[in-house]
Write a protein that holds these residues in place. Structure first.
Motif, PDB file in Angstrom:
ATOM      1  N   GLU A  45       0.948  -0.897   0.370  1.00  0.00           N
ATOM      2  CA  GLU A  45       0.081  -0.098  -0.015  1.00  0.00           C
ATOM      3  C   GLU A  45       0.361   1.196  -0.293  1.00  0.00           C
ATOM      4  O   GLU A  45       0.262   1.848  -0.323  1.00  0.00           O
ATOM      5  N   GLU A 207      -6.952  -4.509  -1.896  1.00  0.00           N
ATOM      6  CA  GLU A 207      -5.742  -5.887  -0.845  1.00  0.00           C
ATOM      7  C   GLU A 207      -6.196  -4.768  -0.137  1.00  0.00           C
ATOM      8  O   GLU A 207      -6.158  -5.336   1.091  1.00  0.00           O
ATOM      9  N   ARG A 211      -8.146  -5.170   3.451  1.00  0.00           N
ATOM     10  CA  ARG A 211      -7.549  -5.890   4.814  1.00  0.00           C
ATOM     11  C   ARG A 211      -8.388  -4.810   5.925  1.00  0.00           C
ATOM     12  O   ARG A 211      -7.852  -5.022   7.134  1.00  0.00           O
TER      13      ARG A 211
END
Length: 242
Positions: A45, A207, A211
């Motif tokens: 990220e 992703e 999360r």
């Protein structure tokens, strides 16, 4: 441009003999921005954010210092352990070394930005690091023993989610307390609070979204992230243009 375009480099601090691994992406002749990691470490990220920053008009050179020296938290417990073990004053020195490296490599203007832990370090760096021309902090305020935001020396912009529940660090009360400090700093500032979103709302990759949801953050944050990116771009363009 993708995260695979990130180039791994070594940056040496002046006070110690060891090197810090860092990751670099963007145009060689662009202003530089040091991009500071979340508690996870230098993972997908923060690399996504650095690539995004490098692509914002008119273009930037983004550098991520690896404050954990290669370690990455795979779950919240591990990330918490890594952050708890961080040498925060040492991290500020890593950021200083990163700013120095960018300026030594021909970039006359350098900004700093960061997210969560990196947001707190952005504010601390805006007090403690020389050579910074502007900062943008996302949902994080440093502990008072590290830095007092009332002593910030550069233009600073800060972003928080209205529903953030990390008390004293990035909740609405922390955002308002930061704004009061900035009022007496004498430097240009903006504090933005985004309705209906929680912590880490800039993490909109598949992703990152997964999360966040796994940690109970189920807000729809893409509109807030888009607005924050627009404000980020305007702020950095204003203060880093050569």
């Amino acid at each position: 441009m993708a995260t695979s375009d990130l180039k791994k480099i070594l940056i040496q601090r002046e006070d110690i003999a060891s090197f810090s691994y860092s990751f670099l992406v963007g145009k060689d002749d662009a202003p530089g921005i040091v991009v500071i990691q979340e508690w996870w470490g230098v993972d997908f990220e923060i690399k996504n954010h650095a690539v995004k920053i490098s692509q914002l008009a008119p273009g930037y050179k983004a550098l991520i210092p690896d404050l954990y020296r290669g370690k990455v938290g795979l779950d919240a417990a591990e990330a918490q352990h890594l952050m708890d073990g961080l040498d925060w004053p040492g991290a500020v020195k890593d950021i200083q070394a990163s700013v120095n490296w960018l300026k030594a490599n021909g970039l006359p203007k350098v900004g700093v930005t960061g997210y969560c832990m990196g947001g707190a370090l952005t504010i601390a760096s805006s007090v403690l690091v020389s050579g910074i021309d502007a900062g943008v902090a996302f949902y994080g305020v440093p502990p008072p023993q590290l830095a007092d935001p009332a002593e910030i020396k550069v233009p600073i912009q800060a972003h928080f989610g209205e529903l953030d529940n990390i008390v004293g660090f990035s909740d609405i009360k922390a955002a308002k307390a930061l704004e009061e400090k900035l009022k007496v700093s004498g430097t240009p500032y903006e504090v933005h609070v985004y309705p209906g979103v929680t912590h880490a709302f800039m993490n909109t990759s598949p992703e990152g979204s997964a999360r966040r949801k796994g940690m109970g953050m189920v807000d729809d944050n893409e509109a807030a992230a888009d607005l924050a990116w627009s404000r980020f771009q305007s702020w950095m363009n204003r203060y880093l243009s050569v």
